[in-house]
Design an enzyme around this catalytic site. Structure first.
Site, PDB file in Angstrom:
ATOM      1  N   ASP A   1     -35.002  55.793 -37.420  1.00  0.00           N
ATOM      2  CA  ASP A   1     -36.150  55.174 -37.030  1.00  0.00           C
ATOM      3  C   ASP A   1     -36.273  53.797 -36.722  1.00  0.00           C
ATOM      4  OD1 ASP A   1     -36.583  53.795 -39.364  1.00  0.00           O
ATOM      5  OD2 ASP A   1     -37.098  55.653 -40.461  1.00  0.00           O
TER       6      ASP A   1
ATOM      7  N   ASP B   1     -23.139  68.207 -86.855  1.00  0.00           N
ATOM      8  CA  ASP B   1     -23.030  68.036 -88.077  1.00  0.00           C
ATOM      9  C   ASP B   1     -24.194  68.928 -88.841  1.00  0.00           C
ATOM     10  OD1 ASP B   1     -20.928  66.438 -88.502  1.00  0.00           O
ATOM     11  OD2 ASP B   1     -21.984  64.541 -88.699  1.00  0.00           O
TER      12      ASP B   1
ATOM     13  N   ARG C   1     -22.128  53.135 -90.097  1.00  0.00           N
ATOM     14  CA  ARG C   1     -21.857  53.882 -91.010  1.00  0.00           C
ATOM     15  C   ARG C   1     -20.764  52.894 -91.961  1.00  0.00           C
ATOM     16  NH1 ARG C   1     -18.070  59.229 -92.266  1.00  0.00           N
ATOM     17  NH2 ARG C   1     -19.516  60.168 -93.629  1.00  0.00           N
TER      18      ARG C   1
ATOM     19  N   ASP D   1     -11.882  62.596 -86.184  1.00  0.00           N
ATOM     20  CA  ASP D   1     -13.205  62.147 -86.159  1.00  0.00           C
ATOM     21  C   ASP D   1     -13.455  60.844 -85.287  1.00  0.00           C
ATOM     22  OD1 ASP D   1     -15.935  62.330 -86.607  1.00  0.00           O
ATOM     23  OD2 ASP D   1     -15.553  63.008 -88.758  1.00  0.00           O
TER      24      ASP D   1
ATOM     25  N   CYS E   1     -13.900  65.672 -83.172  1.00  0.00           N
ATOM     26  CA  CYS E   1     -15.078  65.586 -83.724  1.00  0.00           C
ATOM     27  C   CYS E   1     -15.509  64.361 -83.598  1.00  0.00           C
ATOM     28  CB  CYS E   1     -14.858  65.826 -85.451  1.00  0.00           C
ATOM     29  SG  CYS E   1     -16.389  65.558 -86.345  1.00  0.00           S
TER      30      CYS E   1
HETATM   31  C1  GLA Z   1     -18.537  63.274 -89.666  1.00  0.00           C
HETATM   32  C2  GLA Z   1     -18.043  64.763 -89.290  1.00  0.00           C
HETATM   33  C3  GLA Z   1     -18.317  65.431 -90.532  1.00  0.00           C
HETATM   34  C4  GLA Z   1     -17.310  65.061 -91.590  1.00  0.00           C
HETATM   35  C5  GLA Z   1     -17.586  63.310 -92.069  1.00  0.00           C
HETATM   36  C6  GLA Z   1     -16.730  62.697 -92.816  1.00  0.00           C
HETATM   37  O1  GLA Z   1     -19.934  63.171 -89.812  1.00  0.00           O
HETATM   38  O2  GLA Z   1     -18.725  65.181 -88.442  1.00  0.00           O
HETATM   39  O3  GLA Z   1     -17.752  66.851 -90.406  1.00  0.00           O
HETATM   40  O4  GLA Z   1     -15.702  65.051 -91.443  1.00  0.00           O
HETATM   41  O5  GLA Z   1     -17.777  62.794 -90.785  1.00  0.00           O
HETATM   42  O6  GLA Z   1     -17.053  61.380 -93.146  1.00  0.00           O
END
Ligand code: GLA
Length: 726
Positions: free
Chosen positions: A54, A545, A440, A475, A523
């Site tokens: 255009d 969890d 944490r 984890d 995890c």
């Molecule tokens: C996370 C995992 C849990 C467990 C905790 C341990 O939250 O998802 O399954 O392993 O850590 O601290």
């Protein structure tokens, strides 16, 4: 042949099981997108190209054809910004003089029978691959676009390489994995949103003029928004309509965007998040992007999911684990948290040892000064105050009881209150002089640095080498902040999140692949890093969890939109549930956990004798259905996010067997009759339905349905096992 180039019309045809992806070299030498969708013939598609700029379009210098003189009117395979394309682009490079003008044209191509690996990053294997090389009109920068298609699945995998063949250093400001052009402007997008303990809930919204996007800025793919997006026709549902699923094989900060433009078409793109990203590309260097997997279905969302499931089981997850029997674990976390000793753990093992549960997993708390979550992370040395005789005592006890032994690690983390931090405070991610955020009570180790990775590999390997460990749970309980590395110069700090991903994959290569006899589960505070790159290393990931059976119907439903059931680690846990306070029947908890890699997380002290006795029957039932969980086709029948019911049907590939799990959330007195209408059975085959003691043909079961009994119980499951009668 899956990839075909027609020289006469300068057009590439990429053909997967039921998809065609077509693009060509146009009159300006620009690589122009022509089509993506259900399989079509190898025709000259140039008749259907958009035409007509255009008044407001800018003409590219040298283009004489006034109807098609602007990049804004072309569909792009590589989209750039600055010379007449006003959409979001997939690549932006800054030159030493500050110019960001890039214009890539066709250079060459090659069809590869072997899919090249991406340096330092996981990707799918197999398939036939096209390498398309483009060159910047104004510089010596080259781009390789990779496309892989498969004869047996309708996916196309893509990624990009950028090579700086100039004599000077450049800066990448954006380097996405793909651009995908779509011909209309009236789609929906489906994404998976969530948070800790409620990951991957489906969310569907209409695309609109402008951009819809999902991303992570957290240095992890994150539980907030999965690196997944599906573009759906407005009338697409689970079982009809076009669905294009997009999933990044990537675990760090990412973005996926869908843009509706002003010319009736849309563009989807994404990859590494360019928010707070740049990458210094020195002369002679190449940058590789992560891979994106694009799945196509013209039979609705469920078939798109099945396509992802098949592609990941065949080409992504380690072949030695994908179909192998999964360990049925009992994990001590919810039973003891940090408060355990040998006797407490042995008590759990004693209760379950003859139940069929085959692996005991010792979770967080076995190392360093770890009596709560405030101390010890990073110190991978056995805490012999808790575990007299070291890990060996409990491992031997397990093995003597006929169980395998698993152990929890969180390799990427450190507590400020730890020997590791006291020795190497500089290894934790922070900006000098500024107090860091704790998550944490912990900090993240700077795994962009080789010496930090070497420490982690050695500390974890030492435990693995010195003990008879069969299983590891890896984890990752917080995401990244500060985004700064002491190992990088100032002009490379914005490379940090991507370098974190590369560091993570290096750790996985060395630890996971370094101990091939050990089964690794992923995890991230539950499902905070549930992505295909992690699945390449971890055949299963702790899904959430949240172990409440009702919440799990929703979480597992949403997760299945992209990921196979075999990848979801699911546990039967104690009630009242620790996350929701809800009490659900014991059988329900195990029926829902069985729709994945099943396991237990029970406080055996609080179990009734009846429950303990039931476990053996539950494990036996899982063994009977495990092949369907690992290898079958999933049909989602009822969506628990939208109704009072949930139902999954798992059907063997050869249709010889099926398993149905239905669930009613709340019971109502004198309720309406509820029927489940299974799918995927062989219509003419006769199936024996074990629980009903009757034989019916597949078509009858699918058309007449199965009636759910009306029992006065909330959160009740109904299970049916179907086997083809001889
Ligand atoms: C996370 C995992 C849990 C467990 C905790 C341990 O939250 O998802 O399954 O392993 O850590 O601290």
């Amino acid at each position: 042949m899956a990839i075909y180039y027609d020289q006469n019309i300068q057009t590439f045809f990429l053909e997967g099981r039921n998809l065609s992806y077509v693009f060509g070299i146009n009159e300006t030498n620009f690589v122009e997108h022509y089509y993506f969708g259900a399989r079509i013939g190898r025709d000259d598609l140039r008749y259907a190209l958009a035409c007509g700029g255009d008044y407001a379009e800018s003409a590219v210098p040298g283009l004489t054809n006034s109807a098609r003189n602007s990049y804004n009117n072309y569909g792009a395979e590589l989209s750039t910004y600055g010379s007449s394309d006003y959409h979001e682009c997939s690549l932006q490079i800054m030159f030493p003089n500050g110019s960001r003008l890039n214009e890539f044209l066709y250079d060459s191509h090659e069809i590869l029978s072997e899919k090249p690996a991406i340096t330092g990053m996981p990707s799918l294997s197999g398939g036939e691959t096209l390498r398309l090389t483009l060159k910047d009109k104004n510089s010596e920068v080259k781009v390789n676009l990779y496309y892989t298609v498969y004869e047996d699945v309708s996916v196309i995998c893509r990624h990009m390489e950028v090579t700086n063949a100039t004599a000077e250093d450049l800066k990448l400001l954006r380097a996405y994995s793909f651009t995908l052009e779509l011909p209309r402007n009236n789609y929906d997008v489906l994404t998976l949103e969530g948070a800790w303990a409620r990951e991957r809930y489906p969310e569907r919204i209409p695309m609109h003029h402008g951009v819809v996007s999902v991303d992570s800025k957290a240095g992890a793919s994150s539980g907030r928004l999965n690196p997944f997006m599906a573009v759906l026709d407005r009338n697409t549902d689970e079982y009809q309509g076009n669905a294009i699923g997009i999933n990044l094989v990537y675990s760090s900060s990412y973005v996926l965007k869908a843009e509706v433009g002003s010319k009736g078409s849309s563009r989807v793109m994404g990859g590494i998040n360019d928010f707070d990203f740049s990458w210094k590309l020195a002369a002679g260097e190449t940058f590789e992007t992560p891979e994106v997997v694009i799945a196509f279905s013209d039979n609705g969302i469920n078939a798109m999911s099945q396509t992802f499931h098949d592609a990941y089981r065949r080409y992504l997850i380690q072949p030695s684990y994908v179909t192998a029997h999964r360990p049925i674990v009992i994990n001590n976390w919810e039973a003891t948290y940090f408060n355990f000793n040998n006797e407490r753990l042995m008590g759990i093992i004693d209760v379950v040892k003859d139940s069929g549960i085959d692996t005991f997993v010792l979770d967080d708390g076995w190392f360093g000064a770890r009596s709560n979550d405030k101390a010890g992370l990073g110190d991978w040395v056995v805490n012999t105050d808790k575990l007299h005789g070291g890990l060996k005592t409990i491992i031997d006890y397990c093995h003597n009881a006929g169980l395998k032994f698993g152990l929890w690690f969180e390799p990427e983390m450190v507590n400020p209150n730890s020997d590791l931090y006291r020795a190497h405070p500089d290894w934790a991610i922070h900006v000098p002089g500024i107090e860091p955020c704790l998550g944490r009570n912990q900090m993240v180790l700077d795994i962009t640095r080789e010496e930090v990775r070497d420490y982690i590999v050695e500390a974890v390997s030492k435990i693995l080498r010195e003990h008879a460990i069969d299983y590891v749970k890896w984890d990752f309980n917080r995401v990244l902040t500060e985004n700064y590395s002491l190992g990088l110069p100032a002009d490379r700090q914005q490379e940090f999140h991507h370098r974190y991903a590369l560091g993570l994959y290096d750790l996985c290569e060395r630890l996971v692949n370094g101990f091939p006899e050990i089964f690794f589960e992923g995890c991230a505070g539950g499902g905070g890093r549930f992505d295909p790159a992690m699945l390449h290393y971890f055949p299963q990931i702790w899904t959430s969890d949240d172990t409440d059976a009702y919440m799990r119907t929703q979480i597992q439903y949403g997760t299945s939109i992209c990921y196979p059931l075999s990848t979801m680690s699911c546990h039967t846990s104690i009630c009242p549930n620790h996350q929701t306070g809800r009490t659900t029947p014991f059988a329900t908890r195990s029926d829902i956990a069985h729709l994945g890699a099943t396991g237990y997380e029970l406080d055996t002290k609080k179990m009734t004798g009846e429950e303990i006795a039931e476990v053996a029957g539950q494990v036996k039932a899982y063994h009977e259905m495990e092949d369907l969980v690992l290898n079958g086709d999933l049909y989602r029948i009822e969506n628990p996010c939208e109704s009072n019911y949930f139902a999954f049907v798992l059907v063997a590939k050869d249709k010889s067997e099926a398993h149905i799990t239905a669930f009613r959330t709340l019971c109502r007195a004198n309720d309406e009759v509820k029927r489940i209408y299974p799918k995927g059975l062989a219509p003419n085959a006769v199936y024996e339905i074990r629980e009903l003691g009757i034989k019916l043909t597949g078509s009858t079961i699918m058309q007449v349905g199965l009636v759910l009994p009306n029992a006065p119980v909330d959160f009740k499951t109904f299970v049916f096992h179907l086997k083809k009668a001889d």
